[in-house]
Write an enzyme that holds these catalytic residues in place. Structure first.
Site, short mmCIF file in Angstrom:
data_model
loop_
_atom_site.label_atom_id
_atom_site.label_comp_id
_atom_site.label_asym_id
_atom_site.label_seq_id
_atom_site.Cartn_x
_atom_site.Cartn_y
_atom_site.Cartn_z
N GLU A 299 79.03 45.06 99.71
CA GLU A 299 78.92 43.78 100.43
C GLU A 299 79.44 42.65 99.55
O GLU A 299 79.04 42.50 98.40
CB GLU A 299 77.46 43.51 100.79
CG GLU A 299 76.84 44.53 101.75
CD GLU A 299 77.40 44.46 103.16
OE1 GLU A 299 78.09 43.47 103.50
OE2 GLU A 299 77.14 45.41 103.93
N CYS B 189 68.18 43.14 103.87
CA CYS B 189 69.26 43.41 102.92
C CYS B 189 70.01 42.12 102.62
O CYS B 189 70.17 41.72 101.46
CB CYS B 189 70.23 44.44 103.50
SG CYS B 189 69.51 46.09 103.60
N HIS C 140 75.38 49.07 100.55
CA HIS C 140 74.72 49.73 101.68
C HIS C 140 75.03 51.22 101.66
O HIS C 140 76.19 51.60 101.45
CB HIS C 140 75.24 49.15 103.02
CG HIS C 140 74.32 48.12 103.59
ND1 HIS C 140 74.71 46.83 103.88
CD2 HIS C 140 73.01 48.19 103.93
CE1 HIS C 140 73.67 46.16 104.38
NE2 HIS C 140 72.64 46.96 104.42
#
Length: 209
Positions: free
Chosen positions: A85, A149, A168
């Site tokens: 991410e 998250c 992730h």
């Protein structure tokens, strides 16, 4: 003289919803068995899926370890790759946590920037890990999903001025097992530390002239 060890903190999440076993914490425990080499002190933590705990815990971890890098790992039921991410988002937190709570303001940090990018070049990390020929596919994302998250990532990026990362992982067996995920995390974090050192090396060179 021996180099002081670098502290690296890696977190996974506890169970929530249908994820009675959270693949992120399983993967982090596998990583802990593998370690990150002799020059790194690895500290792992399981974070409960609770907004208020995250807001308290993240600053405490930075204070306790003064880490070189903090990497948060979360599970995504929609993922079938290991996903790096790039950024965390401040607003849009409507999903209730395990305490049936969500922030009244639906945001992480009042008046914080809308989005904070990691200082780590995730594209570079992705390319490097891909060339290692692991049996795991690594991809990039700019949307960590506006749940715990994303909330954790933003909180950590805000705290660390961008010295954080978020990975992730898919649920176990869809398609990767715990060992594959642990090895992928090990490779990813080693590359992140490398990329971080190189980018800081560049900054330091400029200061000397």
């Amino acid at each position: 003289m021996e180099q002081p060890k670098k502290a690296v903190v890696v977190t996974g999440f506890g169970p929530f919803g249908e994820h009675t076993v959270n693949a992120s914490w399983i993967a982090v425990q596998e990583l802990e068995k593998l370690g990150l080499g002799d020059s790194v002190d690895l500290h792992v933590y399981e974070i409960p899926v609770e907004y208020k705990t995250v807001q308290r815990l993240i600053p405490a971890l930075w204070e306790k370890h003064s880490p070189q890098l903090v990497v948060h790992v979360g599970v995504s039921g929609m993922a079938n790759t290991v996903t790096l991410e790039k950024c965390g988002h401040n607003k849009g937190y409507k999903g209730l946590d395990n305490c049936r709570f969500c922030p009244g303001s639906q945001c992480c940090v009042e008046d914080g920037p809308e989005c904070i990018d990691s200082i780590i070049d995730m594209d570079a990390v992705c390319k490097r890990v891909t060339t290692l020929g692991l049996d795991v596919t690594v991809t990039i994302s700019q949307d960590a999903g506006r749940y715990l998250c994303d909330f954790t990532y933003y909180t950590s990026l805000y705290q660390s001025h961008g010295r954080s990362a978020f990975v992730h992982v898919p649920p176990l067996g869809k398609p990767y097992n715990a060992d594959q995920l642990g090895r992928a995390l090990q490779a990813i974090i080693e590359e992140m530390l490398d990329v971080l050192e190189q980018s800081e090396g560049k900054i330091n060179c400029h200061h000397e002239h």
